[in-house]
Design an enzyme around this catalytic site. Structure first.
Site, short mmCIF file in Angstrom:
data_model
loop_
_atom_site.label_atom_id
_atom_site.label_comp_id
_atom_site.label_asym_id
_atom_site.label_seq_id
_atom_site.Cartn_x
_atom_site.Cartn_y
_atom_site.Cartn_z
N SER A 28 -0.17 2.96 5.12
CA SER A 28 -1.64 2.93 5.09
C SER A 28 -2.26 3.21 6.46
O SER A 28 -2.00 2.50 7.42
CB SER A 28 -2.15 1.54 4.66
N HIS A 59 -3.99 6.80 2.47
CA HIS A 59 -2.72 7.54 2.40
C HIS A 59 -3.00 9.03 2.27
O HIS A 59 -3.68 9.46 1.34
CB HIS A 59 -1.88 7.05 1.20
N HIS A 81 3.50 3.19 -4.48
CA HIS A 81 3.81 1.76 -4.50
C HIS A 81 3.97 1.30 -5.94
O HIS A 81 3.34 1.86 -6.85
CB HIS A 81 2.67 0.94 -3.86
N TYR A 83 2.62 -1.24 -7.25
CA TYR A 83 1.34 -1.72 -7.81
C TYR A 83 0.46 -0.60 -8.34
O TYR A 83 -0.49 -0.84 -9.09
CB TYR A 83 0.57 -2.59 -6.79
N GLU A 84 0.76 0.64 -7.95
CA GLU A 84 -0.01 1.76 -8.50
C GLU A 84 0.39 2.02 -9.95
O GLU A 84 -0.25 2.82 -10.63
CB GLU A 84 0.24 3.04 -7.68
N ALA A 111 2.36 -1.08 7.12
CA ALA A 111 1.45 -2.10 7.60
C ALA A 111 1.93 -3.40 6.97
O ALA A 111 2.35 -3.41 5.81
CB ALA A 111 0.03 -1.80 7.15
N MET A 209 4.01 -4.55 0.99
CA MET A 209 4.15 -4.10 -0.41
C MET A 209 4.84 -2.74 -0.50
O MET A 209 4.61 -1.99 -1.45
CB MET A 209 2.76 -4.02 -1.05
N SER A 210 5.67 -2.41 0.48
CA SER A 210 6.30 -1.08 0.44
C SER A 210 7.67 -1.12 1.10
O SER A 210 8.23 -2.18 1.35
CB SER A 210 5.41 -0.07 1.17
N ASN A 233 -2.52 -7.93 10.31
CA ASN A 233 -3.26 -9.18 10.07
C ASN A 233 -2.28 -10.34 10.08
O ASN A 233 -1.09 -10.14 9.87
CB ASN A 233 -3.96 -9.12 8.70
N HIS A 244 -8.11 -5.00 2.25
CA HIS A 244 -7.46 -3.71 2.54
C HIS A 244 -8.19 -2.97 3.66
O HIS A 244 -7.57 -2.30 4.48
CB HIS A 244 -7.41 -2.86 1.26
N1 HPA Z 1 0.45 -8.97 2.75
C1 HPA Z 1 1.02 -7.96 2.06
N2 HPA Z 1 0.97 -6.70 2.45
C2 HPA Z 1 0.28 -6.41 3.56
C3 HPA Z 1 -0.36 -7.40 4.33
C4 HPA Z 1 -0.27 -8.75 3.90
O1 HPA Z 1 -0.80 -9.69 4.52
N3 HPA Z 1 -0.95 -6.78 5.39
C5 HPA Z 1 -0.66 -5.45 5.26
N4 HPA Z 1 0.08 -5.22 4.17
#
Ligand code: HPA
Length: 268
Positions: A28, A59, A81, A83-84, A111, A209-210, A233, A244
């Site tokens: 991302s 993306h 991903h 989740y898509e 990320a 998530m990847s 984060n 996001h």
């Molecule tokens: N959790 C899951 N996926 C993420 C996060 C998170 O805090 N930050 C960036 N991708």
């Protein structure tokens, strides 16, 4: 899907003098991490047979061939991903195409949320190992013996040699590179604070998530893997609520650092 067909197509389009040894896959908001590549040629995923474009904002969904340190490098901007709604097979298709093409090592960027309390947003974490919390694998189903073994070893999922080279690259550009274990969840919801406490207890330093499906498929196919997480984060329950947009903005701010690190790594 036919990875050989996709690989032949790419060989024809790019007319490689020599197939690039290394490929990079970005996450991302991380397309800017490839700004150092020169003599760039770009191709949208939509023009590559069987490749599909990400539905996630941030993306790029394109393939770049460029040069760094006297060598050609291949980069895939954007990934799919779970989740898509795509299957694991769709998620790992680009990695399997890289293997079919003859690429030897792949650098996966993502990320991630920082679970380790000493991590701050903006830190880069070299992935030393992962924990797959999805209960899923791209290898479920009949094994493709041409690709790799039924029960691939995962005791060195992240290459010790590439880890060593990545630390050297970080030292050369005076960049602080943390190390840690990446926990994979299919998402798309961010985690609950209880889930983050659980992940910390079982040894995770960051969550995302990847990447893990691609690492499993890459190792199955015999590719060497390096992974770098941009900590965008603090994970849920540590600071404020997550979004996001925040992940994308923080990811973009980290691209200068990521780009320096990658350039030094690829020159090595
Ligand atoms: N959790 C899951 N996926 C993420 C996060 C998170 O805090 N930050 C960036 N991708």
């Amino acid at each position: 899907m036919n990875r050989t067909e996709s690989a032949i197509f790419l060989r024809e389009v790019f007319d490689f003098s020599e197939v690039p040894r290394t490929a990079v896959i970005t996450g991302s908001g991380q397309d800017g991490a490839l700004s150092f590549l020169t003599e760039r040629q770009e191709l949208p995923f939509s023009e590559i047979p069987y490749f599909t474009s990400s539905t996630v904002p941030g993306h790029g969904s394109k393939l770049i061939v460029g040069r760094c340190g006297g060598r050609q490098v291949l980069a895939l901007c954007g990934r799919r991903h779970r989740y898509e709604g795509c299957t694991m097979e769709e998620i790992v298709y680009p990695v399997r195409t890289l293997a079919a093409l003859g690429v030897r090592e792949v650098v996966l960027l993502n990320a991630a949320g920082g679970i380790n309390l000493s991590f701050l947003p903006g830190d880069l974490m070299l992935i030393t190992d992962h924990i797959n919390l999805s209960g899923q694998s791209p290898l479920i189903g009949p094994n493709d013996d041409q690709l790799g073994p039924r029960f691939p070893d995962m005791s060195e999922a992240y290459s010790a040699e590439l880890i060593r080279r990545m630390h050297l690259a970080a030292a050369r550009c005076a960049l602080r590179l943390r190390e840690g274990v990446y926990a994979y969840t299919p998402g798309p919801q961010f985690e609950t604070p209880a889930e983050i406490r659980y992940m910390r207890t079982i040894g995770a330093d960051a969550v995302g998530m990847s990447t893990v499906p691609e690492v499993i498929a890459a190792r199955h196919a015999g590719l060497l893997v390096a992974g770098v997480s941009g900590i965008t984060n603090s994970a849920a329950g540590i600071a404020g609520p997550l979004s996001h947009e925040e992940v994308l903005r923080a990811g973009e701010r980290m691209n200068v650092k990521l780009s320096r690190l990658l350039e030094r790594f690829l020159e090595s």
